[in-house]
Design a protein around this motif. Structure first.
Motif, PDB file in Angstrom:
ATOM      1  N   SER A 169      11.659  14.995  -2.424  1.00  0.00           N
ATOM      2  CA  SER A 169      12.036  14.357  -3.690  1.00  0.00           C
ATOM      3  C   SER A 169      13.239  13.439  -3.536  1.00  0.00           C
ATOM      4  N   ASP A 170      14.258  13.876  -2.766  1.00  0.00           N
ATOM      5  CA  ASP A 170      15.442  13.035  -2.605  1.00  0.00           C
ATOM      6  C   ASP A 170      15.141  11.805  -1.755  1.00  0.00           C
ATOM      7  N   GLU A 171      14.262  11.947  -0.773  1.00  0.00           N
ATOM      8  CA  GLU A 171      13.910  10.817   0.079  1.00  0.00           C
ATOM      9  C   GLU A 171      13.034   9.813  -0.668  1.00  0.00           C
ATOM     10  N   ARG A 172      12.083  10.315  -1.451  1.00  0.00           N
ATOM     11  CA  ARG A 172      11.260   9.412  -2.262  1.00  0.00           C
ATOM     12  C   ARG A 172      12.135   8.606  -3.222  1.00  0.00           C
ATOM     13  N   LYS A 173      13.099   9.273  -3.859  1.00  0.00           N
ATOM     14  CA  LYS A 173      13.984   8.585  -4.795  1.00  0.00           C
ATOM     15  C   LYS A 173      14.801   7.521  -4.082  1.00  0.00           C
ATOM     16  N   ARG A 174      15.322   7.853  -2.902  1.00  0.00           N
ATOM     17  CA  ARG A 174      16.112   6.870  -2.139  1.00  0.00           C
ATOM     18  C   ARG A 174      15.271   5.659  -1.770  1.00  0.00           C
ATOM     19  N   ILE A 175      14.037   5.882  -1.327  1.00  0.00           N
ATOM     20  CA  ILE A 175      13.151   4.798  -0.925  1.00  0.00           C
ATOM     21  C   ILE A 175      12.796   3.917  -2.119  1.00  0.00           C
ATOM     22  N   GLU A 176      12.455   4.544  -3.229  1.00  0.00           N
ATOM     23  CA  GLU A 176      12.075   3.776  -4.421  1.00  0.00           C
ATOM     24  C   GLU A 176      13.262   3.023  -4.996  1.00  0.00           C
ATOM     25  N   ASN A 177      14.455   3.598  -4.931  1.00  0.00           N
ATOM     26  CA  ASN A 177      15.655   2.889  -5.392  1.00  0.00           C
ATOM     27  C   ASN A 177      15.943   1.658  -4.552  1.00  0.00           C
ATOM     28  N   ALA A 178      15.496   1.694  -3.281  1.00  0.00           N
ATOM     29  CA  ALA A 178      15.684   0.539  -2.394  1.00  0.00           C
ATOM     30  C   ALA A 178      14.561  -0.483  -2.528  1.00  0.00           C
ATOM     31  N   GLY A 179      13.614  -0.224  -3.426  1.00  0.00           N
ATOM     32  CA  GLY A 179      12.516  -1.166  -3.641  1.00  0.00           C
ATOM     33  C   GLY A 179      11.253  -0.842  -2.885  1.00  0.00           C
ATOM     34  N   GLY A 180      11.195   0.315  -2.233  1.00  0.00           N
ATOM     35  CA  GLY A 180      10.023   0.700  -1.468  1.00  0.00           C
ATOM     36  C   GLY A 180       9.077   1.572  -2.264  1.00  0.00           C
ATOM     37  N   VAL A 181       7.958   1.911  -1.633  1.00  0.00           N
ATOM     38  CA  VAL A 181       6.970   2.775  -2.268  1.00  0.00           C
ATOM     39  C   VAL A 181       6.545   3.844  -1.276  1.00  0.00           C
ATOM     40  N   VAL A 182       6.132   4.972  -1.804  1.00  0.00           N
ATOM     41  CA  VAL A 182       5.575   6.058  -0.999  1.00  0.00           C
ATOM     42  C   VAL A 182       4.132   6.246  -1.432  1.00  0.00           C
ATOM     43  N   LEU A 183       3.212   6.082  -0.488  1.00  0.00           N
ATOM     44  CA  LEU A 183       1.788   6.116  -0.794  1.00  0.00           C
ATOM     45  C   LEU A 183       1.090   7.181   0.037  1.00  0.00           C
ATOM     46  N   TRP A 184      -0.018   7.687  -0.498  1.00  0.00           N
ATOM     47  CA  TRP A 184      -0.836   8.650   0.234  1.00  0.00           C
ATOM     48  C   TRP A 184      -1.854   7.891   1.094  1.00  0.00           C
ATOM     49  N   ALA A 185      -1.811   8.122   2.398  1.00  0.00           N
ATOM     50  CA  ALA A 185      -2.783   7.532   3.322  1.00  0.00           C
ATOM     51  C   ALA A 185      -3.073   8.570   4.399  1.00  0.00           C
ATOM     52  N   GLY A 186      -3.771   9.635   3.993  1.00  0.00           N
ATOM     53  CA  GLY A 186      -3.998  10.760   4.885  1.00  0.00           C
ATOM     54  C   GLY A 186      -2.863  11.750   4.832  1.00  0.00           C
ATOM     55  N   THR A 187      -1.661  11.239   4.681  1.00  0.00           N
ATOM     56  CA  THR A 187      -0.446  11.997   4.386  1.00  0.00           C
ATOM     57  C   THR A 187       0.486  11.045   3.648  1.00  0.00           C
ATOM     58  N   TRP A 188       1.596  11.533   3.136  1.00  0.00           N
ATOM     59  CA  TRP A 188       2.525  10.654   2.432  1.00  0.00           C
ATOM     60  C   TRP A 188       3.234   9.747   3.435  1.00  0.00           C
ATOM     61  N   ARG A 189       3.238   8.442   3.148  1.00  0.00           N
ATOM     62  CA  ARG A 189       3.797   7.470   4.074  1.00  0.00           C
ATOM     63  C   ARG A 189       4.636   6.425   3.327  1.00  0.00           C
ATOM     64  N   VAL A 190       5.695   5.963   3.988  1.00  0.00           N
ATOM     65  CA  VAL A 190       6.512   4.874   3.446  1.00  0.00           C
ATOM     66  C   VAL A 190       5.691   3.591   3.525  1.00  0.00           C
ATOM     67  N   GLY A 191       5.463   2.965   2.374  1.00  0.00           N
ATOM     68  CA  GLY A 191       4.652   1.758   2.353  1.00  0.00           C
ATOM     69  C   GLY A 191       3.229   1.987   2.802  1.00  0.00           C
ATOM     70  N   GLY A 192       2.801   3.241   2.801  1.00  0.00           N
ATOM     71  CA  GLY A 192       1.461   3.561   3.268  1.00  0.00           C
ATOM     72  C   GLY A 192       1.310   3.482   4.777  1.00  0.00           C
ATOM     73  N   VAL A 193       2.453   3.373   5.504  1.00  0.00           N
ATOM     74  CA  VAL A 193       2.408   3.159   6.953  1.00  0.00           C
ATOM     75  C   VAL A 193       3.052   4.309   7.729  1.00  0.00           C
ATOM     76  N   LEU A 194       4.320   4.611   7.438  1.00  0.00           N
ATOM     77  CA  LEU A 194       5.100   5.513   8.284  1.00  0.00           C
ATOM     78  C   LEU A 194       5.221   6.899   7.648  1.00  0.00           C
ATOM     79  N   ALA A 195       4.878   7.927   8.432  1.00  0.00           N
ATOM     80  CA  ALA A 195       4.812   9.292   7.917  1.00  0.00           C
ATOM     81  C   ALA A 195       6.146  10.016   7.959  1.00  0.00           C
ATOM     82  N   MET A 196       7.246   9.293   8.112  1.00  0.00           N
ATOM     83  CA  MET A 196       8.579   9.877   8.004  1.00  0.00           C
ATOM     84  C   MET A 196       9.467   8.899   7.258  1.00  0.00           C
ATOM     85  N   SER A 197      10.520   9.418   6.652  1.00  0.00           N
ATOM     86  CA  SER A 197      11.340   8.584   5.772  1.00  0.00           C
ATOM     87  C   SER A 197      12.621   8.093   6.436  1.00  0.00           C
ATOM     88  N   ARG A 198      12.970   8.629   7.615  1.00  0.00           N
ATOM     89  CA  ARG A 198      14.129   8.140   8.361  1.00  0.00           C
ATOM     90  C   ARG A 198      13.742   8.033   9.834  1.00  0.00           C
TER      91      ARG A 198
END
Length: 351
Positions: free
Chosen positions: A228-257
Protein backbone atom coordinates in the motif's frame (compact mmCIF):
# COMPACT_ATOMS: atom_id res chain seq x y z
CA UNK A 1 11.94 -13.13 -10.99
CA UNK A 2 9.99 -12.64 -14.20
CA UNK A 3 10.19 -8.98 -15.14
CA UNK A 4 11.37 -6.88 -18.03
CA UNK A 5 11.40 -10.07 -20.04
CA UNK A 6 11.15 -8.18 -23.32
CA UNK A 7 14.52 -6.60 -22.57
CA UNK A 8 16.29 -9.77 -21.47
CA UNK A 9 19.52 -10.54 -23.26
CA UNK A 10 19.87 -14.24 -23.99
CA UNK A 11 23.63 -14.03 -24.16
CA UNK A 12 24.34 -11.99 -20.99
CA UNK A 13 27.62 -13.19 -19.42
CA UNK A 14 27.67 -14.63 -15.95
CA UNK A 15 30.17 -12.15 -14.51
CA UNK A 16 32.58 -12.54 -11.64
CA UNK A 17 32.00 -14.18 -8.30
CA UNK A 18 34.07 -13.63 -5.17
CA UNK A 19 35.51 -16.88 -3.96
CA UNK A 20 35.84 -16.29 -0.27
CA UNK A 21 38.96 -18.25 0.77
CA UNK A 22 37.76 -21.76 -0.02
CA UNK A 23 36.29 -21.93 -3.54
CA UNK A 24 34.36 -25.03 -4.43
CA UNK A 25 32.22 -25.83 -7.41
CA UNK A 26 29.76 -28.68 -7.01
CA UNK A 27 28.05 -29.66 -10.23
CA UNK A 28 27.51 -33.39 -10.32
CA UNK A 29 24.42 -33.79 -8.16
CA UNK A 30 22.74 -30.66 -9.50
CA UNK A 31 23.76 -31.42 -13.07
CA UNK A 32 22.40 -34.96 -12.88
CA UNK A 33 19.16 -33.71 -11.33
CA UNK A 34 18.90 -30.93 -13.90
CA UNK A 35 19.62 -33.26 -16.84
CA UNK A 36 17.02 -35.78 -15.71
CA UNK A 37 14.36 -33.08 -15.56
CA UNK A 38 15.21 -30.70 -18.36
CA UNK A 39 17.77 -32.29 -20.64
CA UNK A 40 21.35 -31.18 -21.15
CA UNK A 41 21.60 -27.43 -20.38
CA UNK A 42 24.03 -25.09 -22.00
CA UNK A 43 27.16 -24.81 -19.85
CA UNK A 44 27.57 -21.64 -17.80
CA UNK A 45 30.94 -20.09 -17.15
CA UNK A 46 31.51 -19.28 -13.50
CA UNK A 47 34.22 -16.67 -13.08
CA UNK A 48 35.55 -16.91 -9.57
CA UNK A 49 37.89 -14.32 -8.13
CA UNK A 50 40.21 -14.58 -5.16
CA UNK A 51 39.27 -12.93 -1.91
CA UNK A 52 39.88 -9.21 -1.69
CA UNK A 53 40.26 -8.42 2.02
CA UNK A 54 40.64 -4.75 2.86
CA UNK A 55 43.07 -3.52 5.51
CA UNK A 56 43.78 -0.17 7.13
CA UNK A 57 47.09 1.22 5.92
CA UNK A 58 46.84 4.35 8.08
CA UNK A 59 45.76 6.51 5.14
CA UNK A 60 42.28 7.77 4.27
CA UNK A 61 40.00 5.11 2.84
CA UNK A 62 40.24 6.57 -0.66
CA UNK A 63 43.95 5.75 -0.85
CA UNK A 64 44.35 3.30 2.01
CA UNK A 65 42.57 0.24 0.62
CA UNK A 66 44.88 -2.64 -0.15
CA UNK A 67 44.43 -6.20 -1.34
CA UNK A 68 45.77 -8.76 1.09
CA UNK A 69 45.71 -11.41 -1.61
CA UNK A 70 46.45 -10.75 -5.27
CA UNK A 71 43.42 -10.89 -7.50
CA UNK A 72 43.24 -13.92 -9.72
CA UNK A 73 40.67 -15.26 -12.09
CA UNK A 74 39.91 -18.88 -12.78
CA UNK A 75 37.26 -20.04 -15.22
CA UNK A 76 35.28 -23.09 -14.19
CA UNK A 77 32.46 -24.65 -16.20
CA UNK A 78 29.39 -25.72 -14.31
CA UNK A 79 26.02 -24.70 -12.90
CA UNK A 80 26.68 -24.35 -9.18
CA UNK A 81 29.23 -22.64 -6.93
CA UNK A 82 29.69 -22.45 -3.18
CA UNK A 83 32.33 -21.42 -0.68
CA UNK A 84 32.86 -20.34 2.89
CA UNK A 85 34.96 -18.35 5.34
CA UNK A 86 35.59 -18.16 9.08
CA UNK A 87 37.08 -15.35 11.12
CA UNK A 88 40.44 -15.95 12.75
CA UNK A 89 38.99 -15.83 16.25
CA UNK A 90 36.08 -18.06 15.29
CA UNK A 91 33.37 -15.53 16.21
CA UNK A 92 31.82 -15.37 12.74
CA UNK A 93 31.57 -17.81 9.87
CA UNK A 94 29.76 -17.51 6.57
CA UNK A 95 28.97 -19.57 3.51
CA UNK A 96 27.49 -18.82 0.11
CA UNK A 97 25.80 -20.86 -2.58
CA UNK A 98 24.76 -19.78 -6.05
CA UNK A 99 22.93 -21.79 -8.73
CA UNK A 100 21.72 -20.81 -12.18
CA UNK A 101 18.72 -23.11 -11.82
CA UNK A 102 16.23 -23.30 -14.67
CA UNK A 103 17.19 -19.96 -16.19
CA UNK A 104 19.28 -19.74 -19.37
CA UNK A 105 21.38 -16.91 -17.93
CA UNK A 106 22.80 -16.18 -14.50
CA UNK A 107 21.93 -12.71 -13.21
CA UNK A 108 22.55 -13.17 -9.46
CA UNK A 109 25.73 -11.79 -7.87
CA UNK A 110 26.99 -11.76 -4.29
CA UNK A 111 29.72 -10.00 -2.36
CA UNK A 112 31.44 -10.60 0.98
CA UNK A 113 34.08 -8.21 2.32
CA UNK A 114 36.00 -7.36 5.47
CA UNK A 115 37.38 -3.87 5.83
CA UNK A 116 39.20 -1.96 8.55
CA UNK A 117 38.19 1.70 8.73
CA UNK A 118 39.20 4.20 11.41
CA UNK A 119 40.62 1.34 13.45
CA UNK A 120 37.34 -0.61 13.34
CA UNK A 121 36.82 -3.85 11.45
CA UNK A 122 33.54 -4.14 9.58
CA UNK A 123 31.94 -7.04 7.74
CA UNK A 124 29.77 -6.61 4.64
CA UNK A 125 27.54 -9.22 2.97
CA UNK A 126 25.30 -8.68 -0.05
CA UNK A 127 23.03 -10.31 -2.65
CA UNK A 128 22.29 -8.57 -5.97
CA UNK A 129 19.60 -10.07 -8.21
CA UNK A 130 19.59 -8.64 -11.72
CA UNK A 131 16.69 -8.35 -14.14
CA UNK A 132 16.61 -7.30 -17.78
CA UNK A 133 20.27 -8.38 -17.92
CA UNK A 134 23.16 -8.93 -15.54
CA UNK A 135 25.00 -5.61 -15.85
CA UNK A 136 23.32 -3.74 -12.96
CA UNK A 137 23.87 -6.59 -10.50
CA UNK A 138 27.48 -6.94 -11.62
CA UNK A 139 28.02 -3.20 -11.19
CA UNK A 140 26.71 -3.36 -7.62
CA UNK A 141 29.04 -6.21 -6.77
CA UNK A 142 31.95 -4.21 -8.11
CA UNK A 143 31.08 -0.81 -6.63
CA UNK A 144 28.45 -0.72 -3.87
CA UNK A 145 30.57 -1.80 -0.90
CA UNK A 146 33.61 0.04 -2.23
CA UNK A 147 31.56 3.25 -2.33
CA UNK A 148 30.11 2.61 1.12
CA UNK A 149 33.53 2.15 2.71
CA UNK A 150 34.62 5.50 1.24
CA UNK A 151 31.69 7.41 2.74
CA UNK A 152 33.06 9.91 5.30
CA UNK A 153 30.33 9.05 7.83
CA UNK A 154 30.34 5.29 7.38
CA UNK A 155 31.41 4.65 10.97
CA UNK A 156 29.80 7.63 12.72
CA UNK A 157 26.40 7.51 10.97
CA UNK A 158 26.15 4.16 9.23
CA UNK A 159 22.45 4.45 8.30
CA UNK A 160 23.00 7.79 6.56
CA UNK A 161 26.06 6.44 4.79
CA UNK A 162 24.16 3.39 3.51
CA UNK A 163 21.20 5.46 2.29
CA UNK A 164 23.35 8.02 0.48
CA UNK A 165 25.66 5.38 -0.97
CA UNK A 166 22.82 3.29 -2.39
CA UNK A 167 21.36 6.28 -4.22
CA UNK A 168 24.76 7.62 -5.31
CA UNK A 169 25.74 4.22 -6.73
CA UNK A 170 22.43 4.02 -8.59
CA UNK A 171 23.05 7.43 -10.18
CA UNK A 172 26.60 6.44 -11.12
CA UNK A 173 25.39 3.22 -12.73
CA UNK A 174 22.80 5.08 -14.81
CA UNK A 175 25.48 7.54 -15.90
CA UNK A 176 27.88 4.73 -16.80
CA UNK A 177 25.18 3.09 -18.93
CA UNK A 178 23.85 6.31 -20.48
CA UNK A 179 25.19 5.49 -23.93
CA UNK A 180 23.74 2.00 -24.10
CA UNK A 181 20.33 0.75 -25.18
CA UNK A 182 20.14 -1.62 -22.23
CA UNK A 183 17.92 -0.97 -19.25
CA UNK A 184 19.16 -3.47 -16.67
CA UNK A 185 18.04 -3.34 -13.07
CA UNK A 186 18.93 -5.08 -9.84
CA UNK A 187 17.87 -5.64 -6.27
CA UNK A 188 20.27 -5.25 -3.35
CA UNK A 189 19.91 -6.82 0.07
CA UNK A 190 22.92 -6.18 2.29
CA UNK A 191 23.99 -6.74 5.87
CA UNK A 192 26.71 -4.53 7.36
CA UNK A 193 28.19 -5.43 10.73
CA UNK A 194 29.93 -2.64 12.64
CA UNK A 195 30.90 -3.81 16.11
CA UNK A 196 27.79 -5.29 17.69
CA UNK A 197 25.45 -3.34 15.38
CA UNK A 198 23.93 -5.06 12.36
CA UNK A 199 22.48 -2.84 9.63
CA UNK A 200 20.30 -4.51 7.00
CA UNK A 201 19.43 -2.45 3.93
CA UNK A 202 17.10 -3.54 1.16
CA UNK A 203 16.04 -2.41 -2.30
CA UNK A 204 13.78 -4.79 -4.23
CA UNK A 205 12.57 -8.29 -3.43
CA UNK A 206 15.69 -10.05 -2.23
CA UNK A 207 15.42 -10.60 1.51
CA UNK A 208 17.35 -10.89 4.79
CA UNK A 209 16.03 -13.05 7.62
CA UNK A 210 17.64 -13.64 11.03
CA UNK A 211 17.20 -16.42 13.56
CA UNK A 212 16.79 -14.99 17.05
CA UNK A 213 16.30 -17.52 19.85
CA UNK A 214 15.11 -19.92 17.16
CA UNK A 215 12.50 -17.54 15.72
CA UNK A 216 12.59 -16.41 12.09
CA UNK A 217 12.51 -12.59 11.91
CA UNK A 218 12.65 -10.79 8.54
CA UNK A 219 14.85 -7.69 8.62
CA UNK A 220 13.62 -6.51 5.23
CA UNK A 221 10.24 -6.20 3.58
CA UNK A 222 9.95 -6.99 -0.11
CA UNK A 223 9.37 -3.96 -2.30
CA UNK A 224 6.31 -5.03 -4.27
CA UNK A 225 4.13 -2.58 -6.25
CA UNK A 226 0.97 -3.74 -4.45
CA UNK A 227 2.36 -2.78 -1.02
CA UNK A 228 0.00 0.00 0.00
CA UNK A 229 2.77 2.48 0.84
CA UNK A 230 4.69 1.67 -2.34
CA UNK A 231 1.61 1.95 -4.55
CA UNK A 232 0.85 5.35 -3.00
CA UNK A 233 4.42 6.54 -3.56
CA UNK A 234 4.37 5.41 -7.20
CA UNK A 235 0.99 6.98 -7.93
CA UNK A 236 1.99 10.24 -6.22
CA UNK A 237 4.96 10.35 -8.62
CA UNK A 238 2.62 9.99 -11.60
CA UNK A 239 3.02 6.25 -12.14
CA UNK A 240 0.55 3.40 -12.25
CA UNK A 241 0.49 -0.12 -10.84
CA UNK A 242 -1.16 -2.64 -13.15
CA UNK A 243 -1.91 -6.35 -13.02
CA UNK A 244 -0.01 -8.30 -15.70
CA UNK A 245 0.28 -11.80 -14.29
CA UNK A 246 1.36 -10.11 -11.07
CA UNK A 247 1.30 -6.49 -9.89
CA UNK A 248 3.81 -4.45 -11.89
CA UNK A 249 4.96 -0.83 -12.09
CA UNK A 250 3.59 0.45 -15.38
CA UNK A 251 2.58 -3.11 -16.14
CA UNK A 252 6.28 -3.95 -16.62
CA UNK A 253 8.37 -4.34 -13.45
CA UNK A 254 7.34 -6.72 -10.66
CA UNK A 255 9.13 -4.74 -7.93
CA UNK A 256 8.72 -1.17 -6.78
CA UNK A 257 12.36 -0.32 -5.94
CA UNK A 258 15.51 -1.23 -7.83
CA UNK A 259 18.86 -0.01 -9.04
CA UNK A 260 18.93 0.90 -12.71
CA UNK A 261 15.69 0.64 -14.71
CA UNK A 262 16.22 4.02 -16.34
CA UNK A 263 12.86 4.05 -18.14
CA UNK A 264 10.99 3.70 -14.84
CA UNK A 265 13.41 5.62 -12.62
CA UNK A 266 10.88 8.28 -11.67
CA UNK A 267 8.84 5.58 -9.94
CA UNK A 268 11.35 2.79 -9.21
CA UNK A 269 13.78 4.33 -6.73
CA UNK A 270 16.96 2.93 -5.16
CA UNK A 271 16.32 4.41 -1.71
CA UNK A 272 16.88 1.58 0.78
CA UNK A 273 14.81 0.66 3.79
CA UNK A 274 17.22 0.05 6.68
CA UNK A 275 16.72 -1.92 9.87
CA UNK A 276 19.17 -2.10 12.76
CA UNK A 277 19.64 -5.08 15.06
CA UNK A 278 21.86 -5.51 18.11
CA UNK A 279 24.01 -8.63 17.91
CA UNK A 280 23.43 -10.43 21.21
CA UNK A 281 23.58 -14.05 22.31
CA UNK A 282 20.06 -14.71 21.00
CA UNK A 283 21.05 -13.80 17.43
CA UNK A 284 22.15 -17.10 15.90
CA UNK A 285 22.56 -16.42 12.20
CA UNK A 286 21.24 -14.50 9.22
CA UNK A 287 20.25 -15.59 5.73
CA UNK A 288 20.41 -13.23 2.75
CA UNK A 289 18.96 -14.58 -0.48
CA UNK A 290 17.52 -13.69 -3.86
CA UNK A 291 13.83 -14.32 -4.49
CA UNK A 292 14.75 -17.56 -6.24
CA UNK A 293 14.91 -18.94 -2.70
CA UNK A 294 12.12 -16.98 -1.02
CA UNK A 295 9.58 -17.71 -3.78
CA UNK A 296 9.41 -21.33 -2.63
CA UNK A 297 11.03 -21.43 0.84
CA UNK A 298 9.20 -19.54 3.63
CA UNK A 299 11.25 -17.67 6.22
CA UNK A 300 10.46 -20.24 8.91
CA UNK A 301 11.52 -23.16 6.72
CA UNK A 302 14.83 -21.49 5.89
CA UNK A 303 15.62 -20.85 9.55
CA UNK A 304 14.58 -24.36 10.60
CA UNK A 305 16.84 -25.89 7.95
CA UNK A 306 19.89 -23.76 8.78
CA UNK A 307 19.53 -24.46 12.51
CA UNK A 308 20.17 -28.16 11.84
CA UNK A 309 23.45 -27.54 9.98
CA UNK A 310 26.42 -26.05 11.82
CA UNK A 311 28.61 -25.32 8.79
CA UNK A 312 27.22 -22.24 6.97
CA UNK A 313 28.51 -23.28 3.56
CA UNK A 314 26.68 -26.59 3.85
CA UNK A 315 23.58 -24.76 5.06
CA UNK A 316 23.70 -22.37 2.09
CA UNK A 317 24.10 -25.29 -0.30
CA UNK A 318 21.16 -27.10 1.29
CA UNK A 319 18.97 -24.00 0.98
CA UNK A 320 19.84 -23.71 -2.71
CA UNK A 321 19.13 -27.38 -3.32
CA UNK A 322 15.85 -27.20 -1.41
CA UNK A 323 14.62 -24.23 -3.45
CA UNK A 324 15.49 -26.02 -6.68
CA UNK A 325 13.77 -29.27 -5.72
CA UNK A 326 10.70 -27.30 -4.64
CA UNK A 327 10.41 -25.94 -8.15
CA UNK A 328 12.05 -22.51 -8.10
CA UNK A 329 12.15 -21.20 -11.66
CA UNK A 330 14.76 -18.50 -10.98
CA UNK A 331 18.46 -18.13 -10.24
CA UNK A 332 19.02 -19.07 -6.59
CA UNK A 333 21.72 -17.40 -4.47
CA UNK A 334 22.10 -17.16 -0.71
CA UNK A 335 24.61 -16.20 1.97
CA UNK A 336 24.45 -17.63 5.50
CA UNK A 337 26.28 -15.81 8.32
CA UNK A 338 26.56 -17.57 11.68
CA UNK A 339 27.52 -15.88 14.97
CA UNK A 340 29.53 -17.99 17.41
CA UNK A 341 28.94 -16.43 20.82
CA UNK A 342 31.15 -18.95 22.62
CA UNK A 343 34.23 -17.55 20.83
CA UNK A 344 36.73 -15.35 22.76
CA UNK A 345 35.53 -11.82 23.51
CA UNK A 346 37.43 -10.34 20.60
CA UNK A 347 35.06 -10.58 17.61
CA UNK A 348 36.28 -9.93 14.12
CA UNK A 349 33.99 -6.91 13.83
CA UNK A 350 34.91 -5.44 17.19
CA UNK A 351 34.28 -1.89 18.35
Amino acid sequence: MVCYSILKTVSAPLGHFINFLRPQVHTRGFRRNFDERFGDPHPVVLRIKGLRMMIDSGKPVESGVANVLPEKEDVIYGDFASGGWKSEDGSISCGYSSFRGKRINMEDFYDVKISKIDGKTVCLFGIFDGHGGSRAAEYLKEHLFENLMKHPQFITDTKLAISETYQKTDAEFLEAESNTFRDDGSTASTAVLVGSHLYVANVGDSRTVISKAGKAIPLSEDHKPNRSDERKRIENAGGVVLWAGTWRVGGVLAMSRAFGNRLLKQFVVAEPEIQEEEVDKELEFLVIASDGLWDVVPNEDAVSLVRTIEEPEQAARKLTETAFTRGSADNITCVVVRFHHDAPDDPVCSE
